[in-house]
Scaffold this active site. Sequence first.
Site, PDB file in Angstrom:
ATOM      1  N   TRP A 170      -3.808  -3.198  19.908  1.00  0.00           N
ATOM      2  CA  TRP A 170      -4.159  -3.114  18.362  1.00  0.00           C
ATOM      3  C   TRP A 170      -5.584  -2.506  18.289  1.00  0.00           C
ATOM      4  O   TRP A 170      -6.562  -3.484  18.896  1.00  0.00           O
ATOM      5  CB  TRP A 170      -3.910  -4.483  17.711  1.00  0.00           C
TER       6      TRP A 170
ATOM      7  N   ASP B   7       3.123  -2.244  12.317  1.00  0.00           N
ATOM      8  CA  ASP B   7       4.005  -2.032  11.055  1.00  0.00           C
ATOM      9  C   ASP B   7       4.502  -0.645  10.663  1.00  0.00           C
ATOM     10  O   ASP B   7       3.518   0.267  10.594  1.00  0.00           O
ATOM     11  CB  ASP B   7       3.460  -2.783   9.848  1.00  0.00           C
TER      12      ASP B   7
ATOM     13  N   MET C 117       1.278   0.979  18.095  1.00  0.00           N
ATOM     14  CA  MET C 117       2.063   0.923  17.046  1.00  0.00           C
ATOM     15  C   MET C 117       2.055  -0.358  16.431  1.00  0.00           C
ATOM     16  O   MET C 117       3.098  -1.107  17.225  1.00  0.00           O
ATOM     17  CB  MET C 117       3.199   1.898  16.860  1.00  0.00           C
TER      18      MET C 117
ATOM     19  N   GLU D 262       2.276 -11.780   4.830  1.00  0.00           N
ATOM     20  CA  GLU D 262       1.933 -10.440   5.088  1.00  0.00           C
ATOM     21  C   GLU D 262       3.132  -9.580   4.601  1.00  0.00           C
ATOM     22  O   GLU D 262       4.185  -9.935   4.539  1.00  0.00           O
ATOM     23  CB  GLU D 262       1.613 -10.097   6.705  1.00  0.00           C
TER      24      GLU D 262
ATOM     25  N   ARG E  99      -3.808  -8.216   1.286  1.00  0.00           N
ATOM     26  CA  ARG E  99      -3.563  -6.739   1.941  1.00  0.00           C
ATOM     27  C   ARG E  99      -1.951  -6.576   1.607  1.00  0.00           C
ATOM     28  O   ARG E  99      -1.285  -7.413   1.407  1.00  0.00           O
ATOM     29  CB  ARG E  99      -4.021  -6.783   3.422  1.00  0.00           C
ATOM     30  N   ASP E 100      -1.595  -5.295   2.081  1.00  0.00           N
ATOM     31  CA  ASP E 100      -0.229  -4.752   2.203  1.00  0.00           C
ATOM     32  C   ASP E 100       0.453  -4.483   0.997  1.00  0.00           C
ATOM     33  O   ASP E 100       1.251  -5.165   0.555  1.00  0.00           O
ATOM     34  CB  ASP E 100       0.547  -5.577   3.192  1.00  0.00           C
TER      35      ASP E 100
HETATM   36  C1  FRU Z   1       0.907  -7.160   9.876  1.00  0.00           C
HETATM   37  C2  FRU Z   1      -0.518  -6.742   9.683  1.00  0.00           C
HETATM   38  C3  FRU Z   1      -0.750  -6.351   8.167  1.00  0.00           C
HETATM   39  C4  FRU Z   1      -1.883  -5.645   8.257  1.00  0.00           C
HETATM   40  C5  FRU Z   1      -1.510  -4.795   9.639  1.00  0.00           C
HETATM   41  C6  FRU Z   1      -2.828  -4.340  10.380  1.00  0.00           C
HETATM   42  O1  FRU Z   1       1.412  -6.875  11.238  1.00  0.00           O
HETATM   43  O2  FRU Z   1      -1.282  -7.799  10.026  1.00  0.00           O
HETATM   44  O3  FRU Z   1      -0.761  -7.612   7.255  1.00  0.00           O
HETATM   45  O4  FRU Z   1      -2.005  -4.900   7.034  1.00  0.00           O
HETATM   46  O5  FRU Z   1      -0.998  -5.729  10.154  1.00  0.00           O
HETATM   47  O6  FRU Z   1      -2.636  -3.614  11.425  1.00  0.00           O
END
Ligand code: FRU
Length: 455
Positions: free
Chosen positions: A42, A18, A16, A205, A153-154
């Site tokens: 990851w 974010d 796990m 991020e 992203r995000d």
């Molecule tokens: C932050 C990140 C985000 C991305 C996600 C991918 O930890 O790198 O920017 O969306 O994790 O898992």
Amino acid sequence: MEKRPLFHFTPESNWMNDPNGLCFYKGEYHIFYQHNPENCYWGNMTWGHGKSKNLFDWERLPHALKPDSENFGDIDGCFSGSAFVEKDELYLFYTGVKMLTKQKNEFGNTITIGLNDLAPTQILAKSEDGINFEKLQKLSLEIPEECCKAHVRDPKIWKKDEVWYMIIGARENSQGEVLVYNSKDMENWNFLSKIKEENMGYMWECPDLFSVGEKDILFISPEGVGKDEQKNISGYYLGEFNYETGKFIHEEFERLDYGFEFYAPQSFLDDKGRRVFMGWLVNHAPLPEENWTGMMTLPREIKMKDGKLYTFPVEELKKYRAEKLQEFSHLEKAKNMYDFEIVLENLENFQMLLFKDQEKSLKLSYSKEEKSLVLDRSEVINSFEPLKTFGTIRKLKIDGETEKKIRVIADKSVVEIYINDGELVMSSVLNPTSCQKGVEVMGNILSKEIYTLKR
Ligand code: FRU
């Protein structure tokens, strides 16, 4: 499963990272999170999901978003994003990714060959029952020419006066920034502005923007900026956001947590009007004998006091205080499940030993020479290398002469330390042996309240 914390959210199994889409929907809290359903490392980014009535007892729900659509552009990952609740409907905004080149890493997970071989798409999904989600559409948003297209992203979305706003993490010439948009229909987004700063890393991020009291607060997680062994850090700017221009005038960057591995915090507003957030306590591999990797911080509430930001565990945690103890030595039986608070006349001769056996412990002490609190976890790593990559010592500048309040919450393999009601926070993941459970506190203690914690 000795080391799984009971108050810090962990995945049922596997990797796990974010917290995503935190929200309060139809009377319940929802947590989504970056999950790898396949293994403890990851990859295969999928949105895990849970819900709770009290932020601590979580019911696990099926995955909310899976990387399964060529059409939407999320075939290689559903990256981070946020939730928005409107008229009994729960919307999720996230970044779908397609990898333009692929290779398998040592754990069998697919990654790109080059760092920029990613094609992101911002996507909107919706649910009417809080369990099943339908991907609705790709968002239409113009990315400024000069931004790196691979690293947008995000998205974090909120609404003010009938207009939706979005901020999204980006990079431009190896400098991190956030892009600000607004929209009248959630689908078409107008570019408003960029928020950026010199010398603040190469990528920002997981941005988040919200207000508490009179202040607007921008959370960012810049990559490539930290000192120590931790290059990616998270923190905030306090300031004023202009909704017309999208510009943000702010004070200096501050950390939210001065411990070892705090990252990617996300906040939401609950039904009580509280601004609550969780961050991810990074760990790149499962602790020995465990089948899960990564945990969230305790849910923390944000308050402003005298122009300063304070963060502290939501009050619900106190309901789990079980037994009140008179002495720190009695905590041994709590097996690293406790919550205590001390008031110190000053930091002179202050030293605290947690997770202690005959010889070794986690040490928090005051260094007069460096005018700093020093947190040293080198003796509670027990040869677990992945924790070493974030270092074993953190120093926090603080004056030692005035009265200080320190609250410590231990939860099996993690400790959170709050100074002065959350003016400063230090968290750490640990790998204690089953014998490391003693507590000793030395210093000019004015008062103490000691509790065991129980589920
Ligand atoms: C932050 C990140 C985000 C991305 C996600 C991918 O930890 O790198 O920017 O969306 O994790 O898992």
